[in-house]
Design an enzyme around this catalytic site. Sequence first.
Site, PDB file in Angstrom:
ATOM      1  N   SER A  48       0.267 -19.100   3.992  1.00 15.24           N
ATOM      2  CA  SER A  48       0.854 -17.763   3.974  1.00 15.24           C
ATOM      3  C   SER A  48       1.990 -17.698   2.955  1.00 15.24           C
ATOM      4  CB  SER A  48       1.381 -17.378   5.366  1.00 15.24           C
ATOM      5  OG  SER A  48       2.302 -18.350   5.824  1.00 15.24           O
ATOM      6  N   ASN A 135       7.382 -21.104  15.331  1.00 15.59           N
ATOM      7  CA  ASN A 135       7.063 -19.871  16.074  1.00 15.59           C
ATOM      8  C   ASN A 135       8.295 -19.009  16.300  1.00 15.59           C
ATOM      9  OD1 ASN A 135       4.622 -21.064  16.104  1.00 15.59           O
ATOM     10  ND2 ASN A 135       4.563 -21.507  18.301  1.00 15.59           N
ATOM     11  N   HIS A 181      -3.698  28.887  11.019  1.00 16.75           N
ATOM     12  CA  HIS A 181      -5.111  28.726  10.594  1.00 16.75           C
ATOM     13  C   HIS A 181      -5.261  28.917   9.082  1.00 16.75           C
ATOM     14  CE1 HIS A 181      -6.201  29.295  14.902  1.00 16.75           C
ATOM     15  NE2 HIS A 181      -5.205  30.168  14.842  1.00 16.75           N
ATOM     16  N   SER A 302      -4.812  16.303 -17.713  1.00 19.99           N
ATOM     17  CA  SER A 302      -6.171  15.773 -17.601  1.00 19.99           C
ATOM     18  C   SER A 302      -6.586  15.239 -18.966  1.00 19.99           C
ATOM     19  CB  SER A 302      -7.101  16.893 -17.154  1.00 19.99           C
ATOM     20  OG  SER A 302      -8.404  16.658 -17.625  1.00 19.99           O
ATOM     21  N   LYS A 308      -4.744  21.491 -17.651  1.00 17.68           N
ATOM     22  CA  LYS A 308      -4.408  20.991 -16.316  1.00 17.68           C
ATOM     23  C   LYS A 308      -2.989  20.446 -16.180  1.00 17.68           C
ATOM     24  CE  LYS A 308      -6.860  20.139 -13.254  1.00 17.68           C
ATOM     25  NZ  LYS A 308      -8.080  19.774 -12.612  1.00 17.68           N
ATOM     26  N   ASN A 310      -1.507  18.414 -12.937  1.00 16.44           N
ATOM     27  CA  ASN A 310      -1.942  17.955 -11.613  1.00 16.44           C
ATOM     28  C   ASN A 310      -0.797  17.395 -10.768  1.00 16.44           C
ATOM     29  OD1 ASN A 310      -4.616  18.619 -12.192  1.00 16.44           O
ATOM     30  ND2 ASN A 310      -4.969  16.639 -13.188  1.00 16.44           N
ATOM     31  N   GLU A 315      -0.482  14.145  -4.115  1.00 16.88           N
ATOM     32  CA  GLU A 315      -1.809  13.628  -3.715  1.00 16.88           C
ATOM     33  C   GLU A 315      -1.722  12.155  -3.316  1.00 16.88           C
ATOM     34  OE1 GLU A 315      -5.101  15.446  -6.432  1.00 16.88           O
ATOM     35  OE2 GLU A 315      -3.250  15.341  -7.569  1.00 16.88           O
ATOM     36  N   TYR A 342       2.049 -17.898  20.801  1.00 16.75           N
ATOM     37  CA  TYR A 342       1.724 -17.741  19.393  1.00 16.75           C
ATOM     38  C   TYR A 342       0.260 -18.073  19.117  1.00 16.75           C
ATOM     39  CZ  TYR A 342       1.546 -18.301  14.373  1.00 16.75           C
ATOM     40  OH  TYR A 342       1.180 -18.168  13.060  1.00 16.75           O
ATOM     41  N   GLN A 347      -0.211 -14.464  11.822  1.00 16.21           N
ATOM     42  CA  GLN A 347       0.160 -14.578  10.410  1.00 16.21           C
ATOM     43  C   GLN A 347      -0.271 -13.333   9.636  1.00 16.21           C
ATOM     44  OE1 GLN A 347       0.278 -18.495   8.459  1.00 16.21           O
ATOM     45  NE2 GLN A 347      -1.450 -17.770   7.247  1.00 16.21           N
TER      46      GLN A 347
HETATM   47  N1  ARG Z   1       3.019 -18.917   8.823  1.00 16.69           N
HETATM   48  C1  ARG Z   1       3.058 -18.717  10.228  1.00 16.69           C
HETATM   49  C2  ARG Z   1       2.960 -17.220  10.517  1.00 16.69           C
HETATM   50  O1  ARG Z   1       3.246 -16.481   9.656  1.00 16.69           O
HETATM   51  C3  ARG Z   1       4.326 -19.235  10.796  1.00 16.69           C
HETATM   52  C4  ARG Z   1       4.241 -19.672  12.205  1.00 16.69           C
HETATM   53  C5  ARG Z   1       3.318 -20.843  12.296  1.00 16.69           C
HETATM   54  N2  ARG Z   1       3.275 -21.411  13.599  1.00 16.69           N
HETATM   55  C6  ARG Z   1       2.337 -22.292  13.944  1.00 16.69           C
HETATM   56  N3  ARG Z   1       2.381 -22.742  15.160  1.00 16.69           N
HETATM   57  N4  ARG Z   1       1.369 -22.619  13.124  1.00 16.69           N
HETATM   58  O2  ARG Z   1       2.596 -16.816  11.584  1.00 16.69           O
END
Ligand code: ARG
Length: 486
Positions: A48, A135, A181, A302, A308, A310, A315, A342, A347
């Site tokens: 991550s 965690n 409406h 455009s 145009k 826009n 949008e 957890y 993640q």
């Molecule tokens: N990269 C993990 C997340 O974003 C961090 C927590 C990871 N905890 C674990 N027990 N693998 O959730």
Amino acid sequence: MYQTKIKLCLDMKNYVLKHWIRGVEIVKLWAGRFKEESSTLFDEFNESISFDKKLYKEDIRGSIAHCKMLNKINILTDKESEKIQNCLKKIESLIEEGKLEFSIENEDIHMNIESLLIDEIGELGKKLHSGRSRNDQIAIDLRMFLLEKTNLIMDCILSLLNILLNISEKNKKIILPGYTHLQKAQPIRLSFYFMAYFQMLRRDYERFEDSLKRTNSMVLGSGALSGVPYKLDREFLRDELNFLYISENALDSVSDRDFIIEFQSNSSILMMHLSRLSEEMILWATSEFNFIEISDKHTTGSSIMPQKKNPDVFELIRGKTGRVYGNLISILTVMKGLPLAYNKDMQEDKESLFDSVVTVERSLKILSEMMPEIKFNSQRMSNSLKSGFLNATDMADYLVSKGMEFRNAHKLVGELVSYSLDNNKSLEELELNELKAFSKLFDDEIYNRLSFENSIESKISFGSSSIENVEKSFLSAKKFFLDKRK
Ligand code: ARG
């Protein structure tokens, strides 16, 4: 696994960054019980760091607080604590200067920073994780991140609210058709119209503000799920990290993502409001309506049609609203079947969160820049009042004031509308004798009642479109600003 590795040499006076191109093994911090190395595909899938690197500041802040606390409860000596803190600060500046590369083998921001620390100060670095788990680490990082971002978004909402109030005050007198409406309904003031959006955004502000008290819970010290066998000083951590509350159940603390869901939900409602405003501005900018002109600065041409102009920004806000809804649905779906505590699924909470933060912030900022530059075509708005029988309800109310039952008055005016359509006239263009043919209750006074200005001013109930009530809403808005800015 042999990989490119960057090693920090933190000689505190003169630190240099050395690259070990090959030959330095990255050992996973959790590798003890594994006999085989992880596969590259696995590392790529599992990581991550590519997105949670955004949380480096929060992660280091949390680690410094944890380190100070470990020192306070005598798990680290003064010297050790100081050394760890200094190294963490150096790592932070090197990240800021773009001098550090993270590795996917170290999976996430927590393990990347920890392993940089260990690389640098050796065995001492390995003490930092005492009484802590990734965690509770990610949970506290996300809360710190979101507290800051929520405040930032609240400031952006305040700026836009201020702009809506200014537009309303500047264009107090302009009258235009109000719709239900998308059919012409009754005349309203432009200021009243924008103050309606003011109310919506004010509620949004309050929703974000309210969510802060739940986000503001210090979860560090929860360990992996059941707490830790150290006498951690969680009050100290709360004060150090500037939190208001301390979470009360470790199992909940590490598995709760309600604060993200609330943020996504508040963002979705806010975007829905911005999208409705955008939709109306798009309609108003059409040649059919021609109620407004959006500045050249904020429109596109455009590539094929030279005429145009826009309304792309509006949008895009309408489009990006769908994306923020998607982010809400994404986190709700990620969380819905998760057993405590957890799970790695969690993640997946981050990319959509980061996306909403940026989308909401940018949408609010561009609107704050654009809205003051919009030109209102008051003549066109006023001309448009002439068709559509916007004063039909006023005529019915007039008959009620003369003693007729409302339902009968409604029916009679309906017939008059039909008669006027047949004769290609508006209600105010009908002669008195034509009106009298429908009811003897009509006299000259009716023409006064049919003027659009009078129609609006006749709305005396609190919260209505009359100038007096609109002025009251300005006062209430100013009071709101005073409360929020102090
Ligand atoms: N990269 C993990 C997340 O974003 C961090 C927590 C990871 N905890 C674990 N027990 N693998 O959730």
